[in-house]
Design an enzyme around this catalytic site. Structure first.
Site, PDB file in Angstrom:
ATOM      1  CG  HIS A 307      -1.889   1.126   1.157  1.00  0.00           C
ATOM      2  ND1 HIS A 307      -1.750   2.714   1.339  1.00  0.00           N
ATOM      3  CD2 HIS A 307      -3.089   0.460   0.450  1.00  0.00           C
ATOM      4  CE1 HIS A 307      -3.365   2.415   0.901  1.00  0.00           C
ATOM      5  NE2 HIS A 307      -4.457   2.043   0.321  1.00  0.00           N
ATOM      6  CG  ASP A 365      -8.351  -4.035  -2.557  1.00  0.00           C
ATOM      7  OD1 ASP A 365      -7.540  -3.391  -3.122  1.00  0.00           O
ATOM      8  OD2 ASP A 365      -9.870  -3.689  -3.001  1.00  0.00           O
TER       9      ASP A 365
HETATM   10  C1  SDX Z   1      -6.697   0.157  -2.872  1.00  0.00           C
HETATM   11  O1  SDX Z   1      -4.517   4.346  -1.979  1.00  0.00           O
HETATM   12  C2  SDX Z   1      -5.590   3.977  -1.151  1.00  0.00           C
HETATM   13  O2  SDX Z   1      -5.713   4.342  -0.612  1.00  0.00           O
HETATM   14  C3  SDX Z   1      -6.036   3.146  -1.841  1.00  0.00           C
HETATM   15  C4  SDX Z   1      -7.252   2.321  -1.685  1.00  0.00           C
HETATM   16  C5  SDX Z   1      -7.987   2.554  -0.724  1.00  0.00           C
HETATM   17  O3  SDX Z   1      -9.205   2.779  -0.518  1.00  0.00           O
HETATM   18  O4  SDX Z   1      -8.689   3.891  -2.390  1.00  0.00           O
HETATM   19  O5  SDX Z   1      -6.235   1.372   0.268  1.00  0.00           O
HETATM   20  C6  SDX Z   1      -7.373   0.340  -2.219  1.00  0.00           C
HETATM   21  O6  SDX Z   1      -5.872   0.301  -3.885  1.00  0.00           O
HETATM   22  C7  SDX Z   1      -5.576  -0.804  -2.514  1.00  0.00           C
HETATM   23  C8  SDX Z   1      -4.048  -1.625  -3.172  1.00  0.00           C
HETATM   24  C9  SDX Z   1      -4.276  -2.420  -3.763  1.00  0.00           C
HETATM   25  N1  SDX Z   1      -3.407  -2.978  -4.534  1.00  0.00           N
HETATM   26  C10 SDX Z   1      -2.732  -4.054  -4.648  1.00  0.00           C
HETATM   27  O7  SDX Z   1      -2.910  -5.410  -4.357  1.00  0.00           O
HETATM   28  C11 SDX Z   1      -2.383  -3.931  -5.443  1.00  0.00           C
HETATM   29  C12 SDX Z   1      -1.161  -5.390  -5.699  1.00  0.00           C
HETATM   30  N2  SDX Z   1      -0.015  -4.008  -4.927  1.00  0.00           N
HETATM   31  C13 SDX Z   1       0.771  -3.272  -5.355  1.00  0.00           C
HETATM   32  O8  SDX Z   1       1.050  -2.780  -7.054  1.00  0.00           O
HETATM   33  C14 SDX Z   1       1.884  -1.407  -5.111  1.00  0.00           C
HETATM   34  O9  SDX Z   1       1.799  -2.409  -3.470  1.00  0.00           O
HETATM   35  C15 SDX Z   1       0.565  -0.645  -4.700  1.00  0.00           C
HETATM   36  C16 SDX Z   1      -0.275  -0.363  -5.812  1.00  0.00           C
HETATM   37  C17 SDX Z   1      -0.946  -0.449  -3.606  1.00  0.00           C
HETATM   38  C18 SDX Z   1       1.473   1.066  -4.366  1.00  0.00           C
HETATM   39  O10 SDX Z   1       2.134   0.981  -4.401  1.00  0.00           O
HETATM   40  P1  SDX Z   1       3.606   1.461  -4.102  1.00  0.00           P
HETATM   41  O11 SDX Z   1       2.593   3.036  -3.200  1.00  0.00           O
HETATM   42  O12 SDX Z   1       3.379   2.413  -6.053  1.00  0.00           O
HETATM   43  O13 SDX Z   1       4.482   0.910  -4.496  1.00  0.00           O
HETATM   44  P2  SDX Z   1       5.640   0.707  -4.977  1.00  0.00           P
HETATM   45  O14 SDX Z   1       5.013   0.029  -6.265  1.00  0.00           O
HETATM   46  O15 SDX Z   1       6.563   1.681  -5.713  1.00  0.00           O
HETATM   47  O16 SDX Z   1       6.736  -1.098  -4.650  1.00  0.00           O
HETATM   48  C19 SDX Z   1       7.355  -0.884  -3.789  1.00  0.00           C
HETATM   49  C20 SDX Z   1       8.012  -1.751  -4.189  1.00  0.00           C
HETATM   50  C21 SDX Z   1       8.365  -1.600  -4.821  1.00  0.00           C
HETATM   51  O17 SDX Z   1      10.092  -2.778  -5.166  1.00  0.00           O
HETATM   52  P3  SDX Z   1      11.318  -1.668  -6.051  1.00  0.00           P
HETATM   53  O18 SDX Z   1      10.539  -1.037  -6.867  1.00  0.00           O
HETATM   54  O19 SDX Z   1      11.175  -0.534  -4.848  1.00  0.00           O
HETATM   55  O20 SDX Z   1      11.852  -2.303  -5.813  1.00  0.00           O
HETATM   56  O21 SDX Z   1       7.252  -2.859  -3.138  1.00  0.00           O
HETATM   57  C22 SDX Z   1       6.826  -3.654  -4.128  1.00  0.00           C
HETATM   58  C23 SDX Z   1       7.694  -2.980  -5.587  1.00  0.00           C
HETATM   59  O22 SDX Z   1       8.204  -3.998  -7.380  1.00  0.00           O
HETATM   60  N3  SDX Z   1       5.937  -3.946  -4.123  1.00  0.00           N
HETATM   61  C24 SDX Z   1       5.315  -5.443  -4.108  1.00  0.00           C
HETATM   62  C25 SDX Z   1       4.185  -5.467  -4.546  1.00  0.00           C
HETATM   63  N4  SDX Z   1       4.094  -3.942  -3.847  1.00  0.00           N
HETATM   64  C26 SDX Z   1       4.723  -3.571  -3.966  1.00  0.00           C
HETATM   65  N5  SDX Z   1       6.026  -6.467  -4.257  1.00  0.00           N
HETATM   66  C27 SDX Z   1       5.323  -7.077  -4.838  1.00  0.00           C
HETATM   67  N6  SDX Z   1       4.002  -7.477  -4.885  1.00  0.00           N
HETATM   68  C28 SDX Z   1       3.605  -6.344  -3.764  1.00  0.00           C
HETATM   69  N7  SDX Z   1       2.002  -6.091  -3.811  1.00  0.00           N
END
Ligand code: SDX
Length: 430
Positions: A307, A365
């Site tokens: 998140h 989720d």
């Molecule tokens: C919701 O914003 C909100 O409030 C949203 C929400 C709401 O109520 O409105 O809470 C609802 O959207 C919840 C989130 C649902 N999405 C997912 O579950 C999809 C999987 N999660 C990721 O796509 C990610 O964690 C996000 C999109 C939720 C957050 O992304 P960020 O904050 O931009 O973080 P990032 O993508 O930069 O990740 C940071 C690091 C990265 O590694 P590096 O590039 O730094 O090496 O963490 C890794 C990412 O690769 N990473 C993951 C991961 N999520 C982040 N690696 C594996 N699995 C994951 N799920």
């Protein structure tokens, strides 16, 4: 907001004082509104990771401590002691309703749950296998073609009426999308039912027999709506605000929010998380997927994990897991294989150095899909249910923006890295 102090920026040999605006909770902000005019420089924050786009009194999140407050009330207390309509009143009006206010609000919402009969014609234009979120985008966007008496955004009464209509009609629109996908007749709302009870009956009732509601499942549905109601300036809420800042009508703004919520990185994650659990299947395949999630060359991510704000735990995930157990228990689903895989996956991920270091925890989720599937919804409906609940947050945030006398159209700038000025080259010289 009172100014606590100033921050000083030194740039290009000059010094600039930036006012600090104070929050009631959480980080203060540096006011950079004059920075471009004074220093001819932009700030750069493409994912808005550290940028406040607005002031707001609605929802507060402390990602480090897993805190979520709606108008100051902890989500745990609202989920346990309140209900979705009361929470809706709170998000929109800023205070919990008195008994009389609640009765009036409920009556007003109930009297707006029916759709203009011609709206059902839109559904017949879609293929039966259309994704229900595609239908939601289309039908909600079309509402402005029907409710002309609630699209003048400069008329407070019309804004309030649009807010009521959107909250009241989203369950009817969503249920009709589900009914259309399964080839069953649309069900009309029943005024004596609760918000969640009405929605479940419109989805799972049929005209041929009396629908028997289950109070445990109805309560679970209502709590799921509470948990999804609002969440600060997330992607879809920011979309609604940006659309609204141009003066677009409220129905168009909410349709834009639905479109943004659909993405798998956002509200679409509940559908994707369940699909992921089904793809993993049994716990013995978890290590393979954990490795894929850590592999930079593999686009696979653990859906339902991570998140932007929560870096400790998502308080909603904890409540969702509890609700999942209640629903599975009520339905006598003792050992749901997906629940077992989800629990095992959570444990493995929470103890894996990669996830610990990147502060990746289950979000709302991760468990919602298991619960919604047990309630009888197909995965394609999961994000639709998220949209039904989040409509309250969207309209509350939209109204807060519309009431702000300082509100102006949102128009971000950029760091330009394209070609510098150059002269046209005729085709014969290329
Ligand atoms: C919701 O914003 C909100 O409030 C949203 C929400 C709401 O109520 O409105 O809470 C609802 O959207 C919840 C989130 C649902 N999405 C997912 O579950 C999809 C999987 N999660 C990721 O796509 C990610 O964690 C996000 C999109 C939720 C957050 O992304 P960020 O904050 O931009 O973080 P990032 O993508 O930069 O990740 C940071 C690091 C990265 O590694 P590096 O590039 O730094 O090496 O963490 C890794 C990412 O690769 N990473 C993951 C991961 N999520 C982040 N690696 C594996 N699995 C994951 N799920």
């Amino acid at each position: 907001m009172t100014k606590k102090e100033t921050a000083t920026l030194t740039y290009n040999g000059n010094t600039y004082d930036l006012n600090v605006l104070n929050a009631t909770m959480g980080p203060d902000v540096l006011d950079i509104r004059k920075l471009y005019a004074d220093a001819n420089v932009f700030t750069y924050d493409p994912g808005f990771t550290a940028t406040a786009s607005t002031t707001s009194k609605i929802t507060y999140i402390d990602g480090g401590n897993g805190v979520l407050l709606y108008r100051g009330y902890p989500i745990e207390q609202l989920a346990e002691k309140g209900d979705f309509l009361e929470t809706s009143y709170l998000l929109i009006n800023g205070e919990l309703p008195t008994h009389q206010q609640r009765k009036e609000f409920e009556k007003t919402i109930t009297n707006h749950t029916m759709l203009h009969e011609q709206i059902f014609s839109f559904y017949k234009g879609f293929r039966r296998d259309a994704h229900p979120m595609a239908i939601m985008c289309g039908v909600v966007g079309a509402l402005s073609a029907f409710y002309h008496d609630s699209i003048d955004i400069n008329d407070e009464k019309q804004r309030k009426l649009a807010t009521i209509r959107l909250i009241a009609k989203m369950p009817s629109i969503a249920a009709a999308a589900y009914k259309y996908s399964v080839g069953q007749p649309f069900m009309y709302p029943q005024n004596e039912l609760s918000f969640a009870g009405n929605f479940l009956r419109m989805c799972f009732g049929v005209p041929t027999e009396e629908y028997k509601s289950n109070p445990i499942l109805t309560r679970a549905m209502d709590r799921i709506f509470i948990l999804h109601a609002d969440h600060e300036q997330n992607a879809s809420t920011s979309t609604v605000r940006l659309a609204g800042s141009s003066g677009a009508n409220p129905f168009a703004c909410i349709a834009a929010g639905i479109a943004s919520l659909w993405g798998p990185a956002h509200g679409g994650a509940n559908e994707a998380a369940l699909a992921m659990l089904e793809e993993i299947g049994t716990p013995d395949r978890i290590p393979e997927y954990i490795e894929r999630a850590k592999d930079k060359n593999d686009p696979f991510r653990l859906m339902g994990f991570g998140h932007r704000v929560y870096k400790n735990f998502d308080p909603r995930a904890t409540l969702m897991q509890k609700t999942a157990h209640e629903v599975l228990g009520e339905l006598g689903i003792k050992d749901d294989p997906l629940m077992e895989t989800a629990r095992e996956l959570e444990q493995v991920a929470l103890n894996d150095p990669y996830f610990i270091e990147k502060k990746l925890y289950p979000n709302i989720d991760f468990y919602s899909g298991i619960t919604l599937r047990a309630l009888g919804f197909p995965t394609s409906m999961f994000t639709v249910l998220f949209a039904v609940a989040r409509t309250v947050g969207w309209v509350a945030q939209w109204e807060e923006m519309m009431e702000d006398p300082k509100q102006k159209i949102g128009r971000p700038r950029q760091l330009y890295t394209g070609p510098v000025t150059r002269d046209y080259v005729s085709a014969s010289n290329r």
